[in-house]
Design an enzyme around this catalytic site. Structure first.
Site, mmCIF file in Angstrom:
data_model
loop_
_atom_site.group_PDB
_atom_site.id
_atom_site.type_symbol
_atom_site.label_atom_id
_atom_site.label_comp_id
_atom_site.label_asym_id
_atom_site.label_seq_id
_atom_site.Cartn_x
_atom_site.Cartn_y
_atom_site.Cartn_z
ATOM 1 N N LYS A 143 0.867 -1.181 0.000
ATOM 2 C CA LYS A 143 0.000 0.000 0.000
ATOM 3 C C LYS A 143 0.899 1.224 0.000
ATOM 4 C CE LYS A 143 -1.588 2.819 2.865
ATOM 5 N NZ LYS A 143 -1.364 4.005 2.019
ATOM 6 N N GLU A 182 10.042 1.845 10.419
ATOM 7 C CA GLU A 182 11.074 2.857 10.135
ATOM 8 C C GLU A 182 10.383 4.196 10.294
ATOM 9 O OE1 GLU A 182 14.144 2.413 9.573
ATOM 10 O OE2 GLU A 182 14.188 0.273 9.142
HETATM 11 P P1 NAD Z 1 2.105 9.056 7.467
HETATM 12 O O1 NAD Z 1 2.919 8.291 8.407
HETATM 13 O O2 NAD Z 1 0.725 9.453 7.911
HETATM 14 O O3 NAD Z 1 1.923 8.234 6.100
HETATM 15 C C1 NAD Z 1 2.848 7.287 5.628
HETATM 16 C C2 NAD Z 1 2.124 6.047 5.127
HETATM 17 O O4 NAD Z 1 1.392 5.450 6.196
HETATM 18 C C3 NAD Z 1 1.084 6.315 4.037
HETATM 19 O O5 NAD Z 1 1.077 5.221 3.144
HETATM 20 C C4 NAD Z 1 -0.212 6.371 4.818
HETATM 21 O O6 NAD Z 1 -1.353 6.083 4.036
HETATM 22 C C5 NAD Z 1 0.014 5.315 5.854
HETATM 23 N N1 NAD Z 1 -0.733 5.458 7.096
HETATM 24 C C6 NAD Z 1 -1.027 6.597 7.763
HETATM 25 N N2 NAD Z 1 -1.703 6.318 8.880
HETATM 26 C C7 NAD Z 1 -1.839 4.969 8.936
HETATM 27 C C8 NAD Z 1 -2.478 4.076 9.841
HETATM 28 N N3 NAD Z 1 -3.092 4.509 10.932
HETATM 29 N N4 NAD Z 1 -2.435 2.753 9.568
HETATM 30 C C9 NAD Z 1 -1.806 2.286 8.475
HETATM 31 N N5 NAD Z 1 -1.204 3.093 7.581
HETATM 32 C C10 NAD Z 1 -1.210 4.410 7.797
HETATM 33 O O7 NAD Z 1 2.916 10.305 7.026
HETATM 34 P P2 NAD Z 1 2.371 11.683 6.415
HETATM 35 O O8 NAD Z 1 1.083 12.122 7.029
HETATM 36 O O9 NAD Z 1 2.365 11.537 4.960
HETATM 37 O O10 NAD Z 1 3.510 12.673 6.917
HETATM 38 C C11 NAD Z 1 3.419 13.213 8.231
HETATM 39 C C12 NAD Z 1 4.756 13.297 8.898
HETATM 40 O O11 NAD Z 1 5.329 11.994 8.970
HETATM 41 C C13 NAD Z 1 5.803 14.098 8.190
HETATM 42 O O12 NAD Z 1 5.714 15.444 8.467
HETATM 43 C C14 NAD Z 1 7.077 13.505 8.715
HETATM 44 O O13 NAD Z 1 7.402 14.093 9.951
HETATM 45 C C15 NAD Z 1 6.731 12.072 8.930
HETATM 46 N N6 NAD Z 1 7.211 11.192 7.833
HETATM 47 C C16 NAD Z 1 8.312 10.463 8.071
HETATM 48 C C17 NAD Z 1 8.794 9.638 7.082
HETATM 49 C C18 NAD Z 1 10.020 8.808 7.294
HETATM 50 O O14 NAD Z 1 10.633 8.356 6.337
HETATM 51 N N7 NAD Z 1 10.405 8.560 8.524
HETATM 52 C C19 NAD Z 1 8.158 9.567 5.850
HETATM 53 C C20 NAD Z 1 7.010 10.324 5.637
HETATM 54 C C21 NAD Z 1 6.553 11.130 6.656
#
Ligand code: NAD
Length: 481
Positions: A174, A249
């Site tokens: 996903k 991660e």
């Molecule tokens: P997020 O963690 O919400 O999304 C990342 C992935 O997780 C997406 O595929 C999303 O659909 C999925 N996801 C979100 N909530 C979920 C849940 N409850 N269950 C299962 N899957 C879920 O990240 P975002 O909202 O796109 O970004 C927000 C913040 O996250 C950023 O500002 C940054 O600080 C952090 N971030 C970190 C990384 C990293 O590589 N560590 C990557 C992206 C974002």
């Protein structure tokens, strides 16, 4: 506008059973560039069922066959380099040169490293000379849900899909709903790679929908997730009822400790690294800790580098940085810059609003704060934008204490020409990775964090082992081998 409202399930492109449409926004223009479908429970169930049905055949297949499949995927990945770079540039705003370079290149690098590491995996070996009929068998964990973010799309997809395949797992990917276009190209690659149907499946969806359906699914044995710490916690809780393995991660708040005897490129290198990918990297060195005798000089140098950093559209070639990925990230970064100012940090470059001359797109100004204190919000929260916080320190012990005073523990950096001091620092920093004097980790080195930066390691042999179970068998008949 691209229409990508299809999922890849059981070896075929299929229409959603329960989807709602979502527009994909080009962050350079704020215009809709594609439409995808966010799947529902029926789509998740169909993908998981396909992966479950494919598992027995794939997990017990000859490892050489799985290696050959990954070698085919590598060749196809190279054939699709341009399509992948175009898709990443459009969906998440990576300038074309970055998209063709590091964004595409990270995937190729990981696939090659996994192919090399695969030779070291012992799928069936005696425990030792003292007990040769006790066999240690490594086998696939099972059906895996692979949930990826938008910031390094191919980096993160290859770090999960390839080791899962090599281990003998079947999977449902996903990808991020914000940047799903490169994942679509990836699924086309997988389609051409001639895998047994159901080994690889892809469903688009958001966190509360497909993401949660996967993490709570009784037929999913493992979730491998990269993204925010917030989502990592939600996934862990949702996965607890079925006790599946959860690999995370998560975020970071990397410290870059610069001593007065650092090489003369150390500050520039640190600022550029912080701003790379418009600051949207979990391992970005966002806290620059500088030895007090060199502090004012470092602040001046950092401000100059920020002022010289060009910002521009993703479609253009060049060394500029692109926009942030979304309106939500733009608002979040603006709010944190505002908080930095109101909490009393000294703004020495950048600041609020878009760069001069730009009036649309999620572009932000490369920003540097000096005199940041460890308790300020900008020193504690992951900003995920081109915003650097600089603070002074007096002693090695103080630098270690500040660097480790964070819930995160992903990557820290040390700059000094005193090798013994570097090694001392590396041992004391509580982080999964430490990079010193601009050196990158070698090919196949593990990537991952401690504390709230996650668990497990991706890349190389460690990345494959994460997708393997260990079985101990007593009474193995060696004569029957
Ligand atoms: P997020 O963690 O919400 O999304 C990342 C992935 O997780 C997406 O595929 C999303 O659909 C999925 N996801 C979100 N909530 C979920 C849940 N409850 N269950 C299962 N899957 C879920 O990240 P975002 O909202 O796109 O970004 C927000 C913040 O996250 C950023 O500002 C940054 O600080 C952090 N971030 C970190 C990384 C990293 O590589 N560590 C990557 C992206 C974002």
């Amino acid at each position: 506008m691209q229409d990508k409202r299809q999922f890849y399930i059981n070896g075929a492109w299929v229409a959603p059973k329960a989807g709602t449409d979502l527009d994909v926004i080009d962050p350079s223009t704020e215009e809709v560039c594609a439409v995808i479908s966010l799947g529902g429970q029926a789509d998740t169930d169909a993908a998981v069922a396909a992966a479950k049905a494919a598992l027995p055949g794939w997990m017990h297949s000859d490892p050489a066959l799985r290696l050959a499949a990954v070698e085919r995927i590598l060749a196809l990945y190279q054939d699709h380099a341009d399509a992948l770079a175009q898709a990443m540039s459009l969906e998440m705003g990576a300038p074309m040169d970055l998209a063709r370079g590091s964004q595409y290149g990270a995937g190729e690098f990981h696939i090659r490293n996994f192919i090399r590491a695969f030779e070291q995996v012992e799928f069936n070996a005696p425990l030792g000379d003292h007990a040769p009929d006790t066999r240690i068998i490594r086998e696939a964990v099972g059906v895996c849900a692979l949930i990826t973010p938008w910031n390094w799309p191919m980096n993160q997809i290859t770090l999960k899909v390839i080791p899962a395949l090599l281990a003998g797992c079947t999977m449902v990917l996903k990808p991020s709903e914000i940047a799903p276009l490169s994942a679509h190209v990836w699924a086309e690659i997988m389609d051409k790679a001639d895998l047994p149907p159901g080994v690889f499946n892809m469903v688009n969806g958001d966190g509360p929908g497909v993401g949660s359906q996967l993490s709570g699914h009784r037929d999913v044995d493992m979730v491998s997730f990269t993204g925010s710490t917030r989502a990592g916690i939600a996934i862990s809780k949702n996965a607890a009822d079925t006790l599946k393995r959860v690999h995370l991660e998560l975020g970071g708040k990397g410290a870059n400790i610069i001593f007065a005897d650092a090489d003369d490129k150390a500050v520039k290198r640190g600022v550029q690294h912080c701003f790379q990918n418009t600051g949207q990297s979990c391992n970005a060195p966002t806290r620059m800790l500088v030895e007090r005798s060199f502090y004012e000089q470092a602040v001046e140098q950092a401000a100059e580098v920020a002022q010289a950093t060009q910002v521009g559209p993703a479609s253009q070639s060049g060394r500029h940085i692109g926009p942030l990925v979304s309106a939500a990230q733009y608002d979040k970064v603006q709010a944190l810059i505002e908080t930095g100012i109101s909490e009393g940090a000294r703004l020495v470059a950048g600041g609020l609003g878009r760069p001069e001359g730009i009036n649309r797109g999620y572009f932000v100004r490369p920003t540097v704060f000096a005199d940041v204190t460890p308790d300020m919000t900008i020193a504690r929260e992951e900003i995920f934008g081109p915003v650097l916080s600089i603070m002074p320190f007096d002693t090695e012990d103080q630098a270690i204490a500040i660097a480790n005073d964070t819930p995160y523990g992903l990557t820290n950096y040390v700059q000094s020409q005193d090798g013994a001091r570097c090694n001392r620092m590396a041992r004391q920093l509580r982080a999964g990775m430490v990079e010193m004097n601009g050196k990158s980790r070698g090919a196949g080195a593990p990537f991952g964090g401690m504390k709230q930066s996650g668990n497990g390691r991706e890349g190389g042999i460690w990345g494959i082992e994460d997708f393997l179970e260990i079985k101990a068998v007593a009474g193995w008949d060696m004569s029957a081998e």
